[in-house]
Design a protein around this motif. Structure first.
Motif, mmCIF file in Angstrom:
data_model
loop_
_atom_site.group_PDB
_atom_site.id
_atom_site.type_symbol
_atom_site.label_atom_id
_atom_site.label_comp_id
_atom_site.label_asym_id
_atom_site.label_seq_id
_atom_site.Cartn_x
_atom_site.Cartn_y
_atom_site.Cartn_z
ATOM 1 N N THR A 412 -31.549 14.185 14.625
ATOM 2 C CA THR A 412 -30.274 13.895 13.961
ATOM 3 C C THR A 412 -29.071 14.250 14.818
ATOM 4 O O THR A 412 -27.973 13.749 14.591
ATOM 5 C CB THR A 412 -30.155 14.695 12.646
ATOM 6 O OG1 THR A 412 -30.097 16.100 12.961
ATOM 7 C CG2 THR A 412 -31.330 14.423 11.738
ATOM 8 N N GLY A 413 -29.270 15.146 15.778
ATOM 9 C CA GLY A 413 -28.134 15.646 16.549
ATOM 10 C C GLY A 413 -27.421 16.791 15.857
ATOM 11 O O GLY A 413 -26.426 17.306 16.358
ATOM 12 N N VAL A 414 -27.922 17.207 14.678
ATOM 13 C CA VAL A 414 -27.316 18.297 13.910
ATOM 14 C C VAL A 414 -28.171 19.541 14.070
ATOM 15 O O VAL A 414 -29.346 19.553 13.683
ATOM 16 C CB VAL A 414 -27.191 17.925 12.419
ATOM 17 C CG1 VAL A 414 -26.622 19.090 11.619
ATOM 18 C CG2 VAL A 414 -26.328 16.685 12.257
ATOM 19 N N GLN A 415 -27.584 20.573 14.624
ATOM 20 C CA GLN A 415 -28.325 21.802 14.843
ATOM 21 C C GLN A 415 -28.770 22.417 13.519
ATOM 22 O O GLN A 415 -27.990 22.498 12.569
ATOM 23 C CB GLN A 415 -27.455 22.797 15.621
ATOM 24 C CG GLN A 415 -28.183 24.061 16.038
ATOM 25 C CD GLN A 415 -27.308 24.968 16.885
ATOM 26 O OE1 GLN A 415 -26.133 24.684 17.084
ATOM 27 N NE2 GLN A 415 -27.881 26.042 17.382
ATOM 28 N N GLY A 416 -30.038 22.853 13.441
ATOM 29 C CA GLY A 416 -30.548 23.495 12.243
ATOM 30 C C GLY A 416 -30.982 22.540 11.149
ATOM 31 O O GLY A 416 -31.425 22.977 10.078
ATOM 32 N N ARG A 417 -30.864 21.251 11.409
ATOM 33 C CA ARG A 417 -31.185 20.264 10.369
ATOM 34 C C ARG A 417 -32.669 20.290 9.990
ATOM 35 O O ARG A 417 -33.026 20.151 8.817
ATOM 36 C CB ARG A 417 -30.788 18.876 10.863
ATOM 37 C CG ARG A 417 -31.167 17.738 9.936
ATOM 38 C CD ARG A 417 -30.378 17.782 8.656
ATOM 39 N NE ARG A 417 -30.774 16.682 7.777
ATOM 40 C CZ ARG A 417 -31.040 16.808 6.498
ATOM 41 N NH1 ARG A 417 -30.972 17.995 5.917
ATOM 42 N NH2 ARG A 417 -31.384 15.774 5.772
ATOM 43 N N ALA A 418 -33.557 20.488 10.972
ATOM 44 C CA ALA A 418 -34.990 20.463 10.692
ATOM 45 C C ALA A 418 -35.387 21.556 9.711
ATOM 46 O O ALA A 418 -36.299 21.366 8.899
ATOM 47 C CB ALA A 418 -35.777 20.605 11.997
ATOM 48 N N GLN A 419 -34.702 22.694 9.773
ATOM 49 C CA GLN A 419 -35.060 23.799 8.887
ATOM 50 C C GLN A 419 -34.882 23.432 7.425
ATOM 51 O O GLN A 419 -35.680 23.833 6.567
ATOM 52 C CB GLN A 419 -34.214 25.032 9.231
ATOM 53 C CG GLN A 419 -34.547 26.275 8.419
ATOM 54 C CD GLN A 419 -35.996 26.724 8.591
ATOM 55 O OE1 GLN A 419 -36.583 26.590 9.660
ATOM 56 N NE2 GLN A 419 -36.593 27.234 7.512
ATOM 57 N N GLU A 420 -33.843 22.638 7.110
ATOM 58 C CA GLU A 420 -33.635 22.196 5.730
ATOM 59 C C GLU A 420 -34.820 21.385 5.225
ATOM 60 O O GLU A 420 -35.281 21.552 4.091
ATOM 61 C CB GLU A 420 -32.374 21.349 5.631
ATOM 62 C CG GLU A 420 -31.070 22.083 5.816
ATOM 63 C CD GLU A 420 -29.887 21.142 5.666
ATOM 64 O OE1 GLU A 420 -29.407 20.981 4.526
ATOM 65 O OE2 GLU A 420 -29.465 20.557 6.675
ATOM 66 N N ILE A 421 -35.298 20.480 6.090
ATOM 67 C CA ILE A 421 -36.414 19.621 5.685
ATOM 68 C C ILE A 421 -37.710 20.414 5.607
ATOM 69 O O ILE A 421 -38.543 20.172 4.716
ATOM 70 C CB ILE A 421 -36.540 18.435 6.671
ATOM 71 C CG1 ILE A 421 -35.267 17.604 6.659
ATOM 72 C CG2 ILE A 421 -37.739 17.568 6.315
ATOM 73 C CD1 ILE A 421 -34.888 17.056 5.293
ATOM 74 N N VAL A 422 -37.886 21.373 6.503
ATOM 75 C CA VAL A 422 -39.070 22.236 6.435
ATOM 76 C C VAL A 422 -39.103 22.972 5.104
ATOM 77 O O VAL A 422 -40.154 23.073 4.453
ATOM 78 C CB VAL A 422 -39.090 23.233 7.611
ATOM 79 C CG1 VAL A 422 -40.093 24.364 7.348
ATOM 80 C CG2 VAL A 422 -39.461 22.520 8.904
ATOM 81 N N GLN A 423 -37.961 23.485 4.674
ATOM 82 C CA GLN A 423 -37.913 24.186 3.402
ATOM 83 C C GLN A 423 -38.269 23.261 2.244
ATOM 84 O O GLN A 423 -38.945 23.669 1.285
ATOM 85 C CB GLN A 423 -36.514 24.774 3.196
ATOM 86 C CG GLN A 423 -36.197 25.922 4.155
ATOM 87 C CD GLN A 423 -34.748 26.378 4.070
ATOM 88 O OE1 GLN A 423 -33.940 25.788 3.350
ATOM 89 N NE2 GLN A 423 -34.417 27.439 4.796
ATOM 90 N N ALA A 424 -37.809 21.998 2.320
ATOM 91 C CA ALA A 424 -38.148 21.030 1.273
ATOM 92 C C ALA A 424 -39.647 20.736 1.275
ATOM 93 O O ALA A 424 -40.263 20.593 0.207
ATOM 94 C CB ALA A 424 -37.349 19.748 1.478
ATOM 95 N N LEU A 425 -40.242 20.643 2.457
ATOM 96 C CA LEU A 425 -41.678 20.385 2.558
ATOM 97 C C LEU A 425 -42.485 21.561 2.004
ATOM 98 O O LEU A 425 -43.466 21.371 1.271
ATOM 99 C CB LEU A 425 -42.064 20.126 4.020
ATOM 100 C CG LEU A 425 -41.569 18.806 4.620
ATOM 101 C CD1 LEU A 425 -41.804 18.779 6.126
ATOM 102 C CD2 LEU A 425 -42.256 17.618 3.957
#
Length: 523
Positions: A412-425
């Motif tokens: 996404t180019g947004v730092q820390g974005r993956a962590q949000e999705i990991v939490q949702a998973l």
């Protein structure tokens, strides 16, 4: 014989025969025509007077219109829209329109009383920076303020007058963007930061605020306590006051009188001022009153610099026409979400994920006063699975969510974005997760290795990613959710998540500013 002479002189009776009647009828016709001609030569005095008055009024009206058109057109100063590529070719009469509004701190000319010329470098800095976003249906306006202390990346810019180029810079205050290469560099910087493409800009100086506030007869503002700021010379009693001229400028310029004395309190005060100004103009019917509009247009254009696309009176009038019927409750004032910068606590940086959520909402043209409406992203290129290795655990049948290997590639180019999705998973039962940064792509996808098709389908359903964007990739072990720039906010694809308090106020809200405790004085 005498009777014959009488017939010739006075005409014949119709019973005397068709021939003579026909001849005398023709003569009579000529006589009638001469009679009318005589009437035209002897035009009544009242008709002459009426014709003269109408002529004078018509010529006077044309002269008046021509005078004002020439005057307003002569007032306009222009500058290039961008510091690189050519500007937008948008249709200003319809479609979405985005205008960057800048307040210059230049001390030239009438602004010299606010400091020495050396206080502003080059083209000057942007003392105020707001993005006005008018919806295509002319039913809402969003005004987004950028704090001048915000640290951003300034792209490479070329001064379109001197053709001098300036290299890209990182971690610079946003108000410095136009100092070297001109206003176009400020436009390019905001485009880069937000992912938008600004159509126009308007830049005003200190004098514009004073004269505009005088023209409208003052603007009502409110503050919680009596304050005095020696730097800006703002002095106001508690409660509501009407400010104009120097005091209106002081209200907008002060950096210390509101909240904790920082830039964010200043932004809220500026938004409160503009809200009040909007209400006054709407209540007074200014946008529908040609005489009032001319006075405001004359005041504004004398102190305004615009891009070439707005450098005409009809173009400026088009904007006024688009704004005149907008419900003031749909004029939303927003500040870019920020937090103290890690590199310098006296500066600000974009607060994530709120900043990316706001920019995504703007890109998708979301109504910030009612962001619940669904947004459908447009189709774009598909990501390729990342080649970066991930540590995964082989799938063990039967299918159990807790042991399925699911990784998140942040493109996404947004730092820390993956962590949000990991939490949702994890919340959805997929606890065996991993994450890593990946090459930015424009469209999100879910990839799966051999034997993981059913897992991929469930991951996609959990995140709201369409089935058409779920693809087989034998090189992937388990499932990989590859996030693109179309999924920079929220945990459901296509839905925009925004902080609840993203809108500071609308133009319909009457708000009182909180005074800085250190500047409160006794009335």
């Amino acid at each position: 014989m005498g009777r014959s002479r009488d017939y010739r002189e006075h005409g014949a009776d119709a019973s005397a025969g068709s021939g003579p009647v026909s001849r005398h009828g023709d003569a009579g016709a000529v006589g009638v025509a001469r009679h009318f001609g005589a009437q035209q030569r002897r035009m009544p005095v009242w008709l002459k007077a009426t014709t003269a008055v109408l002529t004078v009024v018509l010529l006077g009206g044309l002269g008046f219109a021509g005078y004002w058109y020439f005057r307003l057109q002569s007032n306009i100063t222009t500058a290039p829209l961008n510091a690189g590529d050519a500007g937008s070719g948008s249709d200003d009469a319809k479609g979405r329109m985005q205008i960057l509004i800048l307040g210059s701190d230049t001390r030239d000319g009438k602004n010299a009383v606010y400091g020495a010329v050396e206080d502003s470098v080059g083209y000057g800095k942007s003392d105020v920076m707001m993005l006005m976003d008018i919806s295509a249906d002319n039913k809402r306006v969003s005004v987004i303020s950028f704090p001048r202390d915000l640290l951003v990346d300034i792209p490479e810019c070329t001064d379109q007058k001197t053709k001098s180029s300036y290299p890209a810079r990182s971690g610079m205050m946003i108000n410095e963007a136009m100092a070297e290469a001109g206003i176009g560099c400020a436009v390019d910087t905001v485009n880069k930061l937000t992912g938008l493409e600004i159509d126009h800009f308007m830049m005003a100086d200190f004098n514009a605020v004073k004269e505009l506030s005088n023209t409208v007869g003052g603007v009502e503002v409110c503050i919680s306590d009596a304050v005095y700021d020696p730097d800006s010379r703002l002095r106001l009693p508690a409660g509501t006051s009407t400010v104009q001229g120097e005091m209106a400028l002081a209200f907008l310029r002060t950096r210390h009188a509101f909240a904790d004395g920082g830039d964010l309190g200043r932004i809220r005060a500026q938004q409160g001022f503009l809200s009040s100004l909007t209400r006054k103009i709407k209540d007074d019917g200014t946008l529908s009153n040609p005489a009032k509009m001319l006075n405001i247009a004359d005041t504004v254009t004398q102190n305004l610099t615009v891009d070439d696309g707005l450098a005409s009176v009809p173009s400026l009038l088009t904007i006024g026409n688009r704004l005149k019927d907008i419900d003031i409750s749909k004029v939303a004032f927003v500040a870019v979400p920020t937090t103290p910068a890690l590199s310098d606590p006296n500066r600000l940086q974009i607060a994530e994920p709120a900043g990316s959520q706001l920019f995504t909402a703007l890109q998708q043209d979301i109504d910030l006063t009612d962001p619940t409406a669904p947004a459908t992203p447009s189709p774009s290129e598909t990501a390729a699975p990342s080649a970066e290795p991930t540590e995964t655990v082989p799938a063990v049948p039967p299918y159990e969510k807790a042991i399925q290997p699911v990784t998140v590639a942040n493109g996404t180019g947004v730092q820390g974005r993956a962590q949000e999705i990991v939490q949702a998973l994890v919340a959805g039962g997929f606890t065996q997760t991993g994450q890593f940064a990946a090459t930015p792509v424009t469209q999100s996808a879910v990839y799966y290795g051999t034997g993981f098709e059913d897992v991929a389908a469930d991951v996609a359903a959990l995140l709201g990613i369409p089935a058409a964007q779920v693809q087989s990739a034998p090189g992937v072990t388990g499932v990989q959710a590859y996030l693109g720039t179309d999924f920079t906010s929220g945990t459901t694809y296509g839905a925009v998540a925004l902080p609840e308090d993203i809108v500071n106020q609308t133009a319909g809200d009457t708000m009182c500013q909180q005074a800085n405790p250190f500047l409160i004085v006794q009335e």
